[in-house]
Motif scaffolding. Sequence first.
Motif, PDB file in Angstrom:
ATOM      1  N   ALA A  85       4.014   6.110 -12.762  1.00 47.74           N
ATOM      2  CA  ALA A  85       4.294   5.121 -13.803  1.00 47.74           C
ATOM      3  C   ALA A  85       3.024   4.462 -14.330  1.00 47.74           C
ATOM      4  O   ALA A  85       2.926   4.132 -15.517  1.00 47.74           O
ATOM      5  N   PHE A  86       2.042   4.248 -13.448  1.00 49.18           N
ATOM      6  CA  PHE A  86       0.815   3.567 -13.843  1.00 49.18           C
ATOM      7  C   PHE A  86      -0.398   4.314 -13.293  1.00 49.18           C
ATOM      8  O   PHE A  86      -1.147   3.788 -12.454  1.00 49.18           O
ATOM      9  N   PRO A  87      -0.624   5.534 -13.751  1.00 49.45           N
ATOM     10  CA  PRO A  87      -1.745   6.313 -13.217  1.00 49.45           C
ATOM     11  C   PRO A  87      -3.102   5.724 -13.571  1.00 49.45           C
ATOM     12  O   PRO A  87      -4.112   6.081 -12.979  1.00 49.45           O
ATOM     13  N   TYR A  88      -3.117   4.807 -14.532  1.00 45.00           N
ATOM     14  CA  TYR A  88      -4.368   4.214 -15.008  1.00 45.00           C
ATOM     15  C   TYR A  88      -4.700   2.903 -14.300  1.00 45.00           C
ATOM     16  O   TYR A  88      -5.700   2.277 -14.604  1.00 45.00           O
ATOM     17  N   LEU A  89      -3.846   2.461 -13.373  1.00 42.63           N
ATOM     18  CA  LEU A  89      -4.100   1.217 -12.645  1.00 42.63           C
ATOM     19  C   LEU A  89      -4.394   1.521 -11.185  1.00 42.63           C
ATOM     20  O   LEU A  89      -3.846   2.463 -10.613  1.00 42.63           O
ATOM     21  N   ASP A  90      -5.228   0.688 -10.572  1.00 39.85           N
ATOM     22  CA  ASP A  90      -5.491   0.865  -9.152  1.00 39.85           C
ATOM     23  C   ASP A  90      -4.317   0.312  -8.347  1.00 39.85           C
ATOM     24  O   ASP A  90      -3.527  -0.507  -8.856  1.00 39.85           O
ATOM     25  N   PRO A  91      -4.147   0.736  -7.094  1.00 39.52           N
ATOM     26  CA  PRO A  91      -2.974   0.334  -6.306  1.00 39.52           C
ATOM     27  C   PRO A  91      -2.790  -1.179  -6.188  1.00 39.52           C
ATOM     28  O   PRO A  91      -1.655  -1.662  -6.189  1.00 39.52           O
TER      29      PRO A  91
END
Length: 340
Positions: free
Chosen positions: A103-109
């Motif tokens: 869902a958010f591959p561009y955000l860090d965990p």
Amino acid sequence: MAPTTTLSQSESSYIVSSLSLPTPIRTDGRSLLDYRSFSLSTGVAPQANGSARVLLGGVGGTEIVTAIRLEVLDRSVGLGKEEGSSVGGRPDVVCSVECSSTAFPYLDPKAVDKLSDHLTTLLQHTIPPLLPPLPITPSLSFHYTIDSLILSSSAGNLTDTLFLSVRSALHDLKVPRTRNVAYEAVLKSEEGENDMAGIKGAAMGAKKDLRGGEKVARGAEFEVEDYWDEGDLLALDVRENLPVCVTLNLLSNSTHFLDASLAESLACPTHLLLFVTGKGNLAGMRFIGQETTSIQQMKELIEAGKSYAANMIAGTNLKLKDPSTATAGGMMGGLGFFGS
């Protein structure tokens, strides 16, 4: 547009200036107050008591699934503050929002976890006060576990889509019908008189039987009358009063627009989130961003938001009443633990 965490200055300037024109321009041709189309399906998680999937913006858009399970817990239903918490809450209602790995591959965990916590807090503060308690016996009750999973965020407008998914799942919720079962048993002497001064008998509710003077243990249990996929829906007035979220995206020229795409949301980071019930009451609000607004403008925005919410609720209710909205047999694909 491919998901990104930031926009260049020229991209942001182009989007904001286009939205601020006398005749605003949006990349998809919508007016400032138009929502994109969305699809809604209920009954998508086979083992849940109620579930729904909402897809905003077509294939590849923002997609959220909500599944609700009713758990039987051995504690009374309460509306007071939970121990150790300064926020009034419902201990019988637990909300949770999780994000899939794609869902958010561009955000860090850490950023994803922070977003999940933020959305969970919005649900936990808004939904529980509007749900009825579900007692079974004096000591047992059904407790709501509301789990939402964000499968995709490509179309933006997460909060509105999330609340629409939760509202639809609660519309689909079926509460199992139960029947109380009472029992009593005469305690033998070794189970009563010789039991550490009657501790076991006291724990089982033992009392003197007037007919024979013997100790009798009485109790109450319940049994479920339905199969797992049967039960009663919540009362109509409860379902129709469930809230939606309307996000007003604010521009510097004192105008606003609805249903921001991901790029529009990044270019215009000031948002007013309004949580409005089916009866038109304001259940909560959040102001996000660094811009300021006057009290008079805030009042106007709230009234406008209530009007938008009424239209959203009316349209959603029509979809939920359409038999084709229900997914026969549940939708298994891609739901992970929701489909198990």
